[in-house]
Design a protein around this motif. Structure first.
Motif, PDB file in Angstrom:
ATOM      1  N   VAL A  51     -10.106 -15.749   0.501  1.00  0.00           N
ATOM      2  CA  VAL A  51      -9.139 -14.653   0.559  1.00  0.00           C
ATOM      3  C   VAL A  51      -9.837 -13.326   0.816  1.00  0.00           C
ATOM      4  O   VAL A  51      -9.440 -12.548   1.700  1.00  0.00           O
ATOM      5  N   GLN A  52     -10.897 -13.057   0.068  1.00  0.00           N
ATOM      6  CA  GLN A  52     -11.560 -11.762   0.197  1.00  0.00           C
ATOM      7  C   GLN A  52     -12.253 -11.612   1.549  1.00  0.00           C
ATOM      8  O   GLN A  52     -12.269 -10.519   2.121  1.00  0.00           O
ATOM      9  N   SER A  53     -12.808 -12.700   2.084  1.00  0.00           N
ATOM     10  CA  SER A  53     -13.443 -12.607   3.398  1.00  0.00           C
ATOM     11  C   SER A  53     -12.395 -12.453   4.498  1.00  0.00           C
ATOM     12  O   SER A  53     -12.591 -11.707   5.460  1.00  0.00           O
ATOM     13  N   THR A  54     -11.253 -13.152   4.346  1.00  0.00           N
ATOM     14  CA  THR A  54     -10.175 -13.002   5.317  1.00  0.00           C
ATOM     15  C   THR A  54      -9.642 -11.577   5.298  1.00  0.00           C
ATOM     16  O   THR A  54      -9.403 -10.964   6.346  1.00  0.00           O
ATOM     17  N   ARG A  55      -9.464 -11.050   4.103  1.00  0.00           N
ATOM     18  CA  ARG A  55      -8.997  -9.667   3.962  1.00  0.00           C
ATOM     19  C   ARG A  55      -9.979  -8.699   4.610  1.00  0.00           C
ATOM     20  O   ARG A  55      -9.581  -7.760   5.306  1.00  0.00           O
ATOM     21  N   ALA A  56     -11.268  -8.928   4.384  1.00  0.00           N
ATOM     22  CA  ALA A  56     -12.291  -8.050   4.965  1.00  0.00           C
ATOM     23  C   ALA A  56     -12.255  -8.099   6.489  1.00  0.00           C
ATOM     24  O   ALA A  56     -12.427  -7.069   7.162  1.00  0.00           O
ATOM     25  N   THR A  57     -12.012  -9.287   7.055  1.00  0.00           N
ATOM     26  CA  THR A  57     -11.913  -9.403   8.506  1.00  0.00           C
ATOM     27  C   THR A  57     -10.680  -8.678   9.032  1.00  0.00           C
ATOM     28  O   THR A  57     -10.750  -7.923  10.012  1.00  0.00           O
ATOM     29  N   LEU A  58      -9.537  -8.894   8.386  1.00  0.00           N
ATOM     30  CA  LEU A  58      -8.291  -8.253   8.817  1.00  0.00           C
ATOM     31  C   LEU A  58      -8.377  -6.733   8.720  1.00  0.00           C
ATOM     32  O   LEU A  58      -7.759  -6.019   9.515  1.00  0.00           O
ATOM     33  N   ARG A  59      -9.128  -6.242   7.748  1.00  0.00           N
ATOM     34  CA  ARG A  59      -9.205  -4.802   7.495  1.00  0.00           C
ATOM     35  C   ARG A  59     -10.531  -4.203   7.956  1.00  0.00           C
ATOM     36  O   ARG A  59     -10.886  -3.097   7.547  1.00  0.00           O
ATOM     37  N   GLN A  60     -11.238  -4.895   8.824  1.00  0.00           N
ATOM     38  CA  GLN A  60     -12.566  -4.436   9.238  1.00  0.00           C
ATOM     39  C   GLN A  60     -12.497  -3.021   9.831  1.00  0.00           C
ATOM     40  O   GLN A  60     -11.742  -2.756  10.756  1.00  0.00           O
ATOM     41  N   GLY A  61     -13.258  -2.124   9.256  1.00  0.00           N
ATOM     42  CA  GLY A  61     -13.301  -0.745   9.726  1.00  0.00           C
ATOM     43  C   GLY A  61     -12.136   0.114   9.285  1.00  0.00           C
ATOM     44  O   GLY A  61     -12.110   1.323   9.569  1.00  0.00           O
ATOM     45  N   LEU A  62     -11.167  -0.455   8.579  1.00  0.00           N
ATOM     46  CA  LEU A  62      -9.966   0.308   8.219  1.00  0.00           C
ATOM     47  C   LEU A  62     -10.286   1.461   7.281  1.00  0.00           C
ATOM     48  O   LEU A  62      -9.821   2.589   7.501  1.00  0.00           O
ATOM     49  N   ALA A  63     -11.056   1.211   6.247  1.00  0.00           N
ATOM     50  CA  ALA A  63     -11.367   2.286   5.295  1.00  0.00           C
ATOM     51  C   ALA A  63     -12.096   3.428   5.984  1.00  0.00           C
ATOM     52  O   ALA A  63     -11.841   4.607   5.696  1.00  0.00           O
ATOM     53  N   ASP A  64     -12.997   3.094   6.910  1.00  0.00           N
ATOM     54  CA  ASP A  64     -13.710   4.137   7.650  1.00  0.00           C
ATOM     55  C   ASP A  64     -12.747   4.967   8.488  1.00  0.00           C
ATOM     56  O   ASP A  64     -12.857   6.203   8.546  1.00  0.00           O
ATOM     57  N   ARG A  65     -11.794   4.303   9.139  1.00  0.00           N
ATOM     58  CA  ARG A  65     -10.834   5.018   9.983  1.00  0.00           C
ATOM     59  C   ARG A  65      -9.899   5.885   9.141  1.00  0.00           C
ATOM     60  O   ARG A  65      -9.540   6.995   9.546  1.00  0.00           O
ATOM     61  N   ILE A  66      -9.518   5.369   7.972  1.00  0.00           N
ATOM     62  CA  ILE A  66      -8.659   6.164   7.095  1.00  0.00           C
ATOM     63  C   ILE A  66      -9.402   7.404   6.607  1.00  0.00           C
ATOM     64  O   ILE A  66      -8.843   8.506   6.573  1.00  0.00           O
ATOM     65  N   GLU A  67     -10.650   7.239   6.234  1.00  0.00           N
ATOM     66  CA  GLU A  67     -11.437   8.398   5.788  1.00  0.00           C
ATOM     67  C   GLU A  67     -11.590   9.422   6.907  1.00  0.00           C
ATOM     68  O   GLU A  67     -11.520  10.633   6.668  1.00  0.00           O
ATOM     69  N   ALA A  68     -11.815   8.954   8.130  1.00  0.00           N
ATOM     70  CA  ALA A  68     -11.987   9.874   9.257  1.00  0.00           C
ATOM     71  C   ALA A  68     -10.713  10.667   9.502  1.00  0.00           C
ATOM     72  O   ALA A  68     -10.756  11.885   9.714  1.00  0.00           O
ATOM     73  N   ILE A  69      -9.566   9.988   9.479  1.00  0.00           N
ATOM     74  CA  ILE A  69      -8.320  10.709   9.727  1.00  0.00           C
ATOM     75  C   ILE A  69      -7.973  11.601   8.544  1.00  0.00           C
ATOM     76  O   ILE A  69      -7.359  12.659   8.710  1.00  0.00           O
ATOM     77  N   ASN A  70      -8.381  11.202   7.342  1.00  0.00           N
ATOM     78  CA  ASN A  70      -8.138  12.056   6.182  1.00  0.00           C
ATOM     79  C   ASN A  70      -8.919  13.364   6.277  1.00  0.00           C
ATOM     80  O   ASN A  70      -8.448  14.409   5.817  1.00  0.00           O
ATOM     81  N   ARG A  71     -10.097  13.317   6.887  1.00  0.00           N
ATOM     82  CA  ARG A  71     -10.847  14.569   7.094  1.00  0.00           C
ATOM     83  C   ARG A  71     -10.067  15.511   8.018  1.00  0.00           C
ATOM     84  O   ARG A  71     -10.060  16.733   7.816  1.00  0.00           O
ATOM     85  N   GLN A  72      -9.412  14.948   9.038  1.00  0.00           N
ATOM     86  CA  GLN A  72      -8.582  15.777   9.912  1.00  0.00           C
ATOM     87  C   GLN A  72      -7.371  16.321   9.156  1.00  0.00           C
ATOM     88  O   GLN A  72      -6.987  17.490   9.335  1.00  0.00           O
ATOM     89  N   GLU A  73      -6.773  15.465   8.335  1.00  0.00           N
ATOM     90  CA  GLU A  73      -5.632  15.907   7.534  1.00  0.00           C
ATOM     91  C   GLU A  73      -6.033  17.056   6.626  1.00  0.00           C
ATOM     92  O   GLU A  73      -5.311  18.066   6.512  1.00  0.00           O
ATOM     93  N   LEU A  74      -7.173  16.913   5.968  1.00  0.00           N
ATOM     94  CA  LEU A  74      -7.638  17.937   5.038  1.00  0.00           C
ATOM     95  C   LEU A  74      -7.879  19.254   5.752  1.00  0.00           C
ATOM     96  O   LEU A  74      -7.498  20.327   5.255  1.00  0.00           O
ATOM     97  N   ALA A  75      -8.497  19.205   6.936  1.00  0.00           N
ATOM     98  CA  ALA A  75      -8.765  20.433   7.693  1.00  0.00           C
ATOM     99  C   ALA A  75      -7.457  21.157   8.022  1.00  0.00           C
ATOM    100  O   ALA A  75      -7.372  22.393   7.910  1.00  0.00           O
ATOM    101  N   ALA A  76      -6.441  20.399   8.414  1.00  0.00           N
ATOM    102  CA  ALA A  76      -5.148  21.013   8.720  1.00  0.00           C
ATOM    103  C   ALA A  76      -4.508  21.592   7.464  1.00  0.00           C
ATOM    104  O   ALA A  76      -3.972  22.711   7.479  1.00  0.00           O
ATOM    105  N   GLN A  77      -4.558  20.859   6.375  1.00  0.00           N
ATOM    106  CA  GLN A  77      -3.957  21.326   5.133  1.00  0.00           C
ATOM    107  C   GLN A  77      -4.598  22.627   4.653  1.00  0.00           C
ATOM    108  O   GLN A  77      -3.895  23.529   4.171  1.00  0.00           O
TER     109      GLN A  77
END
Length: 262
Positions: free
Chosen positions: A209-235
């Protein structure tokens, strides 16, 4: 659910309990569970602890009180959230690094950062009485919590734009229709059914389960953090504006805002 044992990761605002291979993380700031930087830090610490707990195979995210989470606490006396949301988001982004599958039991209102918190989970169980609103633009500022990515990822760019631009509320039935939530149950059954789903997940092989989840979400946390930096700059450019002050005042006074574009 059987008898639950309190987990050592519990703290003053977050209780962690376990039953077999399922853990429950409960935010305890009733009635509306407003979140602020210390709260997000305690939540992230609890999730980190469960990631290190080999016995935990699935997590239920729940809250106490009338609302699931009515958003960030912009009424805090020290003004910490709007003055510098950086620490708030720093801990919020840690939640997306959790390696275990998460099921959120969403009851009552999930507003703004409350929707962001719900979307940390893999799945959301809700009822027709729930209310979801990403009301940032109605408050006079850019969405945060990575919602610029996590919301359209679930419901598509068109529907996400509609909810962002209008700040409109949708009920749990519509949330499931859109794909914002996954399971619709009778009011009051959200937590029990979230547990049922988490226990169903926990029956499967945890490494698989955890490996499947990691594959499905590969790079997701990094992308969320990157877009959150843009959100923060706008805010940060919008919190000092007249429109933000008006948006917060209008919300407190339960009236339509009168924005002036500055």
């Amino acid at each position: 659910m059987n008898s639950q044992a309190v987990h050592p990761a519990s703290n003053d605002v977050v209780q962690v309990s376990t039953d077999g291979h399922v853990a429950q993380v409960t935010l305890r700031r009733p009635p509306h569970n407003y979140v602020d930087p210390p709260t997000m830090e305690r939540l992230a610490d609890a999730f980190d602890a469960l990631d290190r707990d080999a016995a935990c195979r699935a997590i239920v995210l729940a809250t106490e009180g009338k609302s699931f989470c009515a958003g960030a606490n912009f009424g805090a006396e020290d003004g910490s959230v709007q003055r510098d949301p950086g620490p708030f988001y720093q801990h919020a982004m840690r939640l997306f690094r959790t390696g275990k599958p998460i099921v959120a039991a969403v009851h009552g209102a999930a507003v703004g950062a409350g929707v962001g918190l719900a979307l940390v989970a893999d799945f959301r169980v809700t009822s027709r009485d729930a209310r979801f609103s990403v009301n940032f633009n109605r408050l006079g500022f850019h969405p945060g919590f990575g919602l610029s990515l996590t919301l359209p990822r679930l419901i598509g760019e068109q529907q996400a734009a509609l909810l962002f631009y209008t700040g409109r509320r949708i009920d749990g039935t519509r949330a499931v229709e859109l794909g914002l939530a996954d399971v619709l149950v009778e009011p009051g059954e959200e937590l029990a059914q979230a547990w049922a789903l988490a226990q169903d997940i926990a029956v499967s092989a945890p490494l698989a389960v955890q490996s499947t989840r990691a594959t499905l979400r590969q790079g997701l946390a990094d992308r969320i953090e990157a877009i959150n930096r843009q959100e923060l700059a706008a805010q940060l450019t919008q919190f000092p504006t007249e429109d933000f002050k008006e948006g917060v005042a209008a919300m407190a006074e339960r009236r339509l805002p009168r924005f002036v574009g500055r």
